[in-house]
Design an enzyme around this catalytic site. Structure first.
Site, mmCIF file in Angstrom:
data_model
loop_
_atom_site.group_PDB
_atom_site.id
_atom_site.type_symbol
_atom_site.label_atom_id
_atom_site.label_comp_id
_atom_site.label_asym_id
_atom_site.label_seq_id
_atom_site.Cartn_x
_atom_site.Cartn_y
_atom_site.Cartn_z
ATOM 1 C CD GLU A 44 9.961 -44.327 -50.871
ATOM 2 O OE1 GLU A 44 9.373 -43.985 -49.905
ATOM 3 O OE2 GLU A 44 9.753 -45.493 -51.594
ATOM 4 C CE LYS A 113 5.672 -42.916 -50.008
ATOM 5 N NZ LYS A 113 6.525 -44.097 -49.798
ATOM 6 C CB CYS A 174 7.427 -45.473 -53.361
ATOM 7 S SG CYS A 174 7.627 -47.189 -53.627
ATOM 8 C CB SER A 357 18.610 -83.346 -50.389
ATOM 9 O OG SER A 357 17.463 -82.693 -50.960
#
Length: 743
Positions: A44, A113, A174, A357
């Site tokens: 896309e 789209k 999509c 840490s």
């Protein structure tokens, strides 16, 4: 048999990188041609990159998209191969997210789209409009420089499909795959046999199953060939697009690309038998009946033949394969690692600086960078030329002396620092050192007490007062201030080292500072604003504590870092308060809730959209038999108070890899305010009313679990009449001042 060789691809596109994007598109078409494919689909918005965001509002972006397409059309790249290419196009003054079908130097159709992604991480309606003219087309007038190349002044634009001499092809983009009434159903009932989906779908833990299930289900019900292409890599933001391009035929996956890869261009091909599609559909009576009454979709006739009847020169039809899935721990090891590599190679930095840490979170980040180094070395062994160039540039290797193993690479690009104080234990110091050694990182051990003491002394000289920890008789405000001084000093030291260590070591460049706050701590606000949670990027900011602990156990065995096992077994602690015989600071006690509870609150708040009342009601059902309604109400009130008090911290949260769909990340994903009425008077009153109703109904007696700590043991009591936890009430301050947190 009508045999057609098709090609789909994963491309590592980068927003606004027109040169790079065009180069990768060209390479994918060339590879498809070399494989003998006659149809190629790309991701896309592959020309511009998917993540351009507000750059899509600039006319330049659209113009550059056409200029790139012009280069493709003016070459011989589309000779004999249909190319489905994604780019933004303006028609009638409206901008659309489009697919351009090209063949033999001509544009056959531009398909906009129809259904846009506009939730979660996506805001397509901010930049584009959906094509609302169902089953209709118009004529698009092409830019003059395109007309000079193609000799076409107008091309069809809209909801249509391509009818070739022997088959039909159409696009679905999509989000349209995920919609309830997906376009591929109408297209299949109109006889379209090949449907291509150019996608920009990001990685999220456990998401691939959903994607593949939809493709298999769609073609299982209506038959056909479904080709899925995807972005792969970091497009310039928080998302990692995880590729996994594939080809599905009649419900079976016949080709699948990698989900996590350092390849910039990956082409996947398959030979599909279109007669098998026709037979599959013809055997389903109900499908034939629905197809016979289906409204017709416009077709664009193309005088070109795709198939090679009974010609096996391209190979035999591709057979079904077993789908490859990664377990979540593997996804954590690979997805953020690939994202970090893309970010590092594109940022101009020469390495990472990580405050380590010895706790679970920073150790997870270190292990992910170690996994990244392993993936890079693997790519080098496979001969990836782009990775060779990037490694030589970033880590300053001579081309003839690239890293021998992942530890060799880690020594040059991962720089860890343990910043201990008088409150740090020897255990965390040792764990930090052991892990850094196993990964191969360059490690420093720094004491910060003198810096902290200087700041406390400065405060005392200004005010005449000296703050003390609560274990030494200090107030809540004193205790918080002393903890936050340590946390913020660590941030200052980290950035100083990130800037100057390359200079000290006579190397050019700078280091990116890595953050290590997990998604649950962000949700609860259990971090100090502008401490080590403030970094350049954070690979675990979208991952839950529970998933991270599982990753540590997995990594100890599968990444070869045995130190992770001991780190995972240690109880989480910030180590910001003095350790006493009768007192040890623990995260879950400090927070007043467990990490398991936090994950549940997060999912109910974000995914199920629960407010305090509906969350209380849900948890009463879920925890029935373990907690009374009053105890559930107390937990819910605690969470919402802490969440709202600390919400302002999300405005400065380090950009994090998105991996969990209950992320509280303020900027792009979770659009909620950061200034709340933290007493929630209406909502909490309604919760109290619900508690009374339940108590009056005399519900069956509640049996408390004997092996689980009660709420009284781990949560702070509410301040009288306010509905605010006492600890939180002591932390509230005006002007957006940072509240309680941890390093």
């Amino acid at each position: 048999m009508r045999l057609v060789k098709v090609a789909t691809c994963n491309l590592n596109q980068w927003a606004m990188d027109f040169d790079g994007n065009l180069s990768r598109i060209k390479a994918s078409i060339e590879k498809a041609q070399q494989e003998g494919a006659v149809f190629r689909v790309g991701p896309e918005l592959e020309v511009t990159g998917y993540g351009c965001e507000d750059h899509f509002l600039e006319q330049d972006t659209l113009t550059h998209g056409w200029e790139c397409l012009a280069e493709i059309l003016s070459s011989d790249l589309t000779q004999g191969i249909v190319c489905d290419i994604g780019l933004p196009v303006e028609q009638g003054g409206v901008r659309y997210n489009c697919r351009a079908f090209c063949l033999n130097g001509k544009i056959l159709l531009i398909r906009p789209k129809k259904y846009l992604a506009n939730d979660g991480n996506y805001r397509e309606l901010r930049w584009f409009s959906a094509w609302k003219h169902h089953h209709q087309t118009v004529e698009l007038q092409l830019p003059g420089f395109i007309t000079r190349i193609t000799s076409q002044k107008f091309v069809p634009f809209g909801d249509a499909y391509l009818a070739f001499n022997d088959t039909a092809i159409a696009a679905e983009t999509c989000e349209e795959l995920f919609t309830p009434a997906s376009p591929h159903i109408d297209l299949a009932l109109n006889g379209v046999e090949i449907i291509a989906n150019g996608s920009g779908s990001h990685h999220q833990l456990r998401k691939l199953n959903t994607r593949l299930d939809l493709m298999r289900s769609g073609t299982g019900r209506s038959g056909g060939v479904y080709m899925y292409a995807n972005q792969q890599g970091c497009d310039g933001g928080r998302l990692y697009y995880d590729g996994c391009a594939c080809v599905v035929v009649n419900g079976d996956v016949v080709a699948q690309g990698s989900q996590f890869s350092l390849q910039d261009v990956e082409v996947i091909t398959a030979v599909v038998d279109l007669d098998a599609v026709s037979s599959y559909r013809g055997a389903i009576s109900s499908l034939r009946e629905q197809a016979s009454q289906q409204s017709l979709i416009p077709r664009v006739n193309v005088g070109f033949t795709l198939s090679q009847p009974d010609n096996y020169s391209s190979g035999f039809p591709s057979l079904p394969i077993a789908v490859r899935y990664h377990v979540p721990q593997e996804e954590i090891a690979l997805g953020p690692a690939c994202w970090l590599w893309d970010y590092l190679r594109r940022s101009g930095a020469t390495g990472f600086l990580l405050p380590l840490s010895g706790g679970a979170d920073s150790s997870s980040v270190a292990a992910i960078v170690g996994s990244m180094c392993q993936q890079v070395v693997k790519a080098l062994e496979e001969g990836n030329e782009q990775v060779k160039l990037d490694v030589a540039r970033i880590a300053h290797y001579e081309k003839a002396s690239l890293p021998k193993d992942s530890q060799d690479l880690a020594k040059r690009i991962l720089h860890t620092v343990y910043m201990g104080s008088e409150n740090s234990s020897e255990d965390t110091r040792t764990r930090s050192s052991n892990l850094a050694k196993q990964i191969g990182a360059s490690h420093l051990d720094v004491k910060i007490d003198t810096v902290v003491s200087s700041l406390v002394l400065l405060f005392s000289s200004l005010t005449g007062k000296t703050p003390h920890y609560k274990v030494d008789g200090g107030s809540t405000a004193e205790n918080l201030a002393l903890q936050n001084i340590q946390a913020r000093v660590r941030m200052v030291i980290a950035y100083m080292l990130a800037t100057l260590l390359p200079w000290v070591r006579s190397k050019p460049g700078f280091f990116l500072v890595l953050g290590s706050a997990n998604v649950d701590e962000g949700l609860r606000g259990y971090l100090t604003k502008y401490d080590c949670s403030s970094a350049d990027i954070n690979p675990i900011g979208g991952i839950s504590k529970q998933d991270l602990r599982a990753f540590l156990r997995w990594g100890a065995e599968n990444l070869g870092y045995s130190a992770l096992e001991e780190i995972e077994a240690a109880p989480p602690t910030a180590e910001l308060e003095p350790i006493r015989k009768n007192y040890t600071q623990l995260d879950e006690v400090d927070m007043g809730m467990t990490y398991e509870e936090l994950s549940l609150y997060g999912r109910l708040r974000k995914i199920f959209q629960c407010g305090p009342v509906s969350m209380f009601q849900h948890l009463c059902h879920r925890w029935h038999g373990r907690l009374t309604p009053t105890e559930v109400a107390t937990k819910v009130k605690d969470f919402f108070c802490y969440y709202s008090i600390n919400r302002h911290k999300m405005t400065t949260l380090t950009p994090s890899y998105h991996a969990e769909n209950y992320s509280p990340e303020d900027n792009r994903f979770d659009h909620r305010q950061f200034l709340y009425n933290t007493w929630w008077p209406w909502q909490f009153r309604k919760v109290d009313e619900e508690v009374k109703k339940m108590e009056q109904q005399k519900l069956p007696s509640i049996i408390m679990s004997t092996d689980e700590p009660t709420h009284a043991e781990i949560a702070t009591k509410h301040a009288t009449g306010l509905g605010v936890p006492a600890a939180a009430a002591g932390n509230v301050s005006t002007g957006g001042v940072t509240l309680a947190g941890k390093a």
